[in-house]
Design an enzyme around this catalytic site. Structure first.
Site, PDB file in Angstrom:
ATOM      1  N   ASP A  53     -13.871  -1.869   2.400  1.00  0.00           N
ATOM      2  CA  ASP A  53     -13.003  -2.074   3.568  1.00  0.00           C
ATOM      3  C   ASP A  53     -13.806  -1.613   4.793  1.00  0.00           C
ATOM      4  OD1 ASP A  53     -11.173  -1.670   5.644  1.00  0.00           O
ATOM      5  OD2 ASP A  53      -9.645  -0.678   4.452  1.00  0.00           O
ATOM      6  N   ASP A 113      -7.104   2.994  -3.183  1.00  0.00           N
ATOM      7  CA  ASP A 113      -7.861   3.008  -1.925  1.00  0.00           C
ATOM      8  C   ASP A 113      -8.157   4.450  -1.539  1.00  0.00           C
ATOM      9  OD1 ASP A 113      -8.986   2.582   0.554  1.00  0.00           O
ATOM     10  OD2 ASP A 113      -7.224   1.632   1.448  1.00  0.00           O
ATOM     11  N   GLU A 172     -11.055   0.826  -3.709  1.00  0.00           N
ATOM     12  CA  GLU A 172     -11.406   0.445  -2.342  1.00  0.00           C
ATOM     13  C   GLU A 172     -12.076   1.609  -1.623  1.00  0.00           C
ATOM     14  OE1 GLU A 172      -7.935  -1.126  -0.423  1.00  0.00           O
ATOM     15  OE2 GLU A 172      -8.820  -1.111   1.572  1.00  0.00           O
ATOM     16  N   LYS A 212     -10.184  -7.334   7.104  1.00  0.00           N
ATOM     17  CA  LYS A 212      -9.244  -6.986   8.176  1.00  0.00           C
ATOM     18  C   LYS A 212      -9.824  -7.553   9.458  1.00  0.00           C
ATOM     19  CE  LYS A 212      -7.620  -2.556   6.353  1.00  0.00           C
ATOM     20  NZ  LYS A 212      -7.829  -1.096   6.442  1.00  0.00           N
ATOM     21  N   GLY A 270      -4.532  -4.607   5.813  1.00  0.00           N
ATOM     22  CA  GLY A 270      -3.554  -4.434   6.889  1.00  0.00           C
ATOM     23  C   GLY A 270      -3.783  -3.129   7.617  1.00  0.00           C
ATOM     24  N   ASN A 316     -10.270   5.366   1.160  1.00  0.00           N
ATOM     25  CA  ASN A 316     -10.600   5.556   2.583  1.00  0.00           C
ATOM     26  C   ASN A 316     -11.717   6.580   2.786  1.00  0.00           C
ATOM     27  OD1 ASN A 316      -7.288   4.839   2.990  1.00  0.00           O
ATOM     28  ND2 ASN A 316      -8.743   3.774   4.306  1.00  0.00           N
ATOM     29  N   LYS A 367      -0.918  -0.886  -4.511  1.00  0.00           N
ATOM     30  CA  LYS A 367      -2.147  -0.149  -4.170  1.00  0.00           C
ATOM     31  C   LYS A 367      -1.758   1.295  -3.905  1.00  0.00           C
ATOM     32  CE  LYS A 367      -4.704  -0.006   0.173  1.00  0.00           C
ATOM     33  NZ  LYS A 367      -5.402  -0.837   1.187  1.00  0.00           N
ATOM     34  N   LEU A 368      -2.426   2.210  -4.598  1.00  0.00           N
ATOM     35  CA  LEU A 368      -2.173   3.634  -4.403  1.00  0.00           C
ATOM     36  C   LEU A 368      -3.276   4.227  -3.549  1.00  0.00           C
ATOM     37  CD1 LEU A 368      -1.268   4.798  -8.053  1.00  0.00           C
ATOM     38  CD2 LEU A 368       0.258   3.849  -6.284  1.00  0.00           C
ATOM     39  N   LYS A 369      -2.883   4.959  -2.532  1.00  0.00           N
ATOM     40  CA  LYS A 369      -3.865   5.722  -1.770  1.00  0.00           C
ATOM     41  C   LYS A 369      -4.275   6.917  -2.624  1.00  0.00           C
ATOM     42  CE  LYS A 369      -4.076   3.603   2.248  1.00  0.00           C
ATOM     43  NZ  LYS A 369      -5.348   3.084   2.793  1.00  0.00           N
ATOM     44  N   SER A 427       0.855  -1.182   0.000  1.00  0.00           N
ATOM     45  CA  SER A 427       0.000   0.000   0.000  1.00  0.00           C
ATOM     46  C   SER A 427       0.893   1.234   0.000  1.00  0.00           C
ATOM     47  CB  SER A 427      -0.891  -0.043   1.248  1.00  0.00           C
ATOM     48  OG  SER A 427      -1.683   1.114   1.341  1.00  0.00           O
TER      49      SER A 427
HETATM   50  O1  OSB Z   1      -7.371   1.458   4.410  1.00  0.00           O
HETATM   51  O2  OSB Z   1      -6.200  -0.258   4.036  1.00  0.00           O
HETATM   52  C1  OSB Z   1      -6.378   0.801   4.647  1.00  0.00           C
HETATM   53  C2  OSB Z   1      -3.319   1.451   6.855  1.00  0.00           C
HETATM   54  C3  OSB Z   1      -3.926   1.985   7.971  1.00  0.00           C
HETATM   55  C4  OSB Z   1      -5.277   2.181   7.981  1.00  0.00           C
HETATM   56  C5  OSB Z   1      -6.058   1.809   6.857  1.00  0.00           C
HETATM   57  C6  OSB Z   1      -5.456   1.247   5.758  1.00  0.00           C
HETATM   58  C7  OSB Z   1      -4.060   1.100   5.747  1.00  0.00           C
HETATM   59  C8  OSB Z   1      -3.320   0.602   4.592  1.00  0.00           C
HETATM   60  C9  OSB Z   1      -1.976  -0.032   4.847  1.00  0.00           C
HETATM   61  O3  OSB Z   1      -3.680   0.723   3.446  1.00  0.00           O
HETATM   62  C10 OSB Z   1      -2.055  -1.497   4.822  1.00  0.00           C
HETATM   63  C11 OSB Z   1      -0.823  -2.154   5.401  1.00  0.00           C
HETATM   64  O4  OSB Z   1       0.142  -2.347   4.675  1.00  0.00           O
HETATM   65  O5  OSB Z   1      -0.843  -2.509   6.608  1.00  0.00           O
HETATM   66 MG    MG Z   2      -8.510   0.413   2.947  1.00  0.00          MG
END
Ligand code: OSB
Ligand code: MG
Length: 369
Positions: free
Chosen positions: A238, A188, A213, A262, A290, A190, A161-163, A135
């Protein structure tokens, strides 16, 4: 098993590089570790909650508080303790799934260590190794992003995976696609977008992403179902998937085609496996998400990711993607995979000196006979 007491420990581990998402930037992982002591064995669990309630409503201090004030005392009432009795014993308390998951994981670990059974075997793992993705946080520039992605591909990660967030979405995706070609790529958000953003998100369609995501808020299943009709990129949820029932609802509504599992977010590994089963029954692929876990949480996630329905690489990256020194022996990437631990329980324990060095507070909650 009979519970003797539970230790709640707060640790602070610096990240190797700042991790920026649409909800903030992390430079240090503040995490809660739970150690249960029973008459038969000890067990460990890691709480996924972050420092502030930005990913979900949970945060480390709240998790520590609800554990010591409510969850551990409720668990003390249970006779012949095993992991299957934990969630029912805590069900009266609303929410706090990450805190509940940490406690259930520690009880499961103790139970499995006492019986000499690994997490993977107990959960139903069918693989010895799992394929890994990474990520990648929001960067200050496209060149910086391309350098970061190049380095991860170089060491063997199988999926990127790109935020994303408004203002950092189509252009970084285009740049990564143009530079690296036919890699497995996903994004992703969020929850950073709204119901009015369907046309904008359709701008991601030409880039052949595996999935987008959680574009919309956690409680907006209907919005995701509407969005799914208007974009070609598959939607993965998620934050919205907090239970097996939420997964079944999301699938029935057409709110997602893929699910990120998760264990912390859903209250533990037993509920995580139920979500895996619900999704498998509907032909919905899952992958393991994660929360920047240490080696303790990673050990359990890697075991879960070895179940048959985990059909996409997970955010189960190697220790050195997160930490210079992990609290367990490091998880190392081999040909883009991590090995599923085979020892009893989680198969790993914290290295005492390293653990002491990163510990901020410990609290022992005794259980009176
Ligand atoms: O949305 O997947 C998520 C980390 C912290 C909180 C939310 C997320 C994430 C990650 C990192 O995307 C995932 C990892 O490598 O642990
Ligand atoms: Mg996520």
């Amino acid at each position: 098993m009979k519970l003797t007491g539970v230790e709640i420990r707060t640790i602070e581990l610096p990240l190797v590089s700042p991790f920026r998402t649409s909800f903030g930037t992390e430079t240090v992982r503040e995490a809660l570790l739970v150690r249960v002591v029973t008459d038969e064995a000890e067990g460990w669990g890691e709480c996924g909650a972050g420092t502030a309630p930005l990913y979900s409503s949970e945060y480390t201090h709240a998790s520590a508080d609800v554990l010591s004030r409510y969850l551990i005392p409720a668990l003390a009432e249970v006779t012949d303790l095993n992991a299957h009795k934990v969630a029912p014993a805590l069900a009266a308390f609303k929410g706090h799934r990450m805190a509940k998951a940490a406690l259930e994981t520690a009880v499961l670990d103790a139970d499995l260590r006492a019986r000499g059974v690994s997490f993977g075997h107990a959960l139903g793992a069918v693989r010895d190794t799992v394929p890994c993705g990474v990520s990648v946080g929001i960067m200050e520039s496209i060149p910086a992003l391309l350098d970061a992605v190049a380095a991860y591909l170089e060491v063997g990660y199988l999926r990127i995976k790109l935020k994303i967030e408004p203002g950092w979405d189509v252009e970084p995706v285009r740049a990564v696609r143009e530079r690296f070609g036919d890699i497995l790529l996903q994004v992703d958000a969020n929850t950073a977008y709204g119901r009015g953003d369907a046309r904008h998100l359709a701008g991601l369609d030409p880039f052949d992403l595996l999935l987008v995501e959680q574009p919309l808020p956690e409680d907006d299943l209907l919005g995701h179902a509407e969005l799914a009709k208007r974009i070609a990129t598959p939607i993965c949820l998620d934050e919205s998937i907090v239970s097996a029932r939420a997964a079944a609802d999301a699938i029935a509504l057409g709110a997602c085609q893929i699910v990120n599992i998760k264990p912390g977010r859903v209250g533990g590994y037993l509920e995580a496996r139920r979500i895996h089963d619900v999704c498998a029954a509907h032909g919905v692929p899952v992958w393991c998400g994660g929360m920047l876990e240490t080696g303790l949480g990673r050990a359990a996630n890697v075991a879960l990711a070895a179940l048959p329905g985990f059909l996409l690489p997970g955010d189960t990256s190697a220790s050195d993607r997160y930490y210079r020194t992990d609290i367990t022996p490091p998880f190392r990437l081999q040909d883009g995979h991590l090995a599923v631990p085979t020892g009893p329980g989680l198969g790993v324990t914290p290295i005492p000196d390293v653990l002491e060095a990163v510990t901020v507070t410990t609290k022992w909650v005794p259980v009176n006979p």
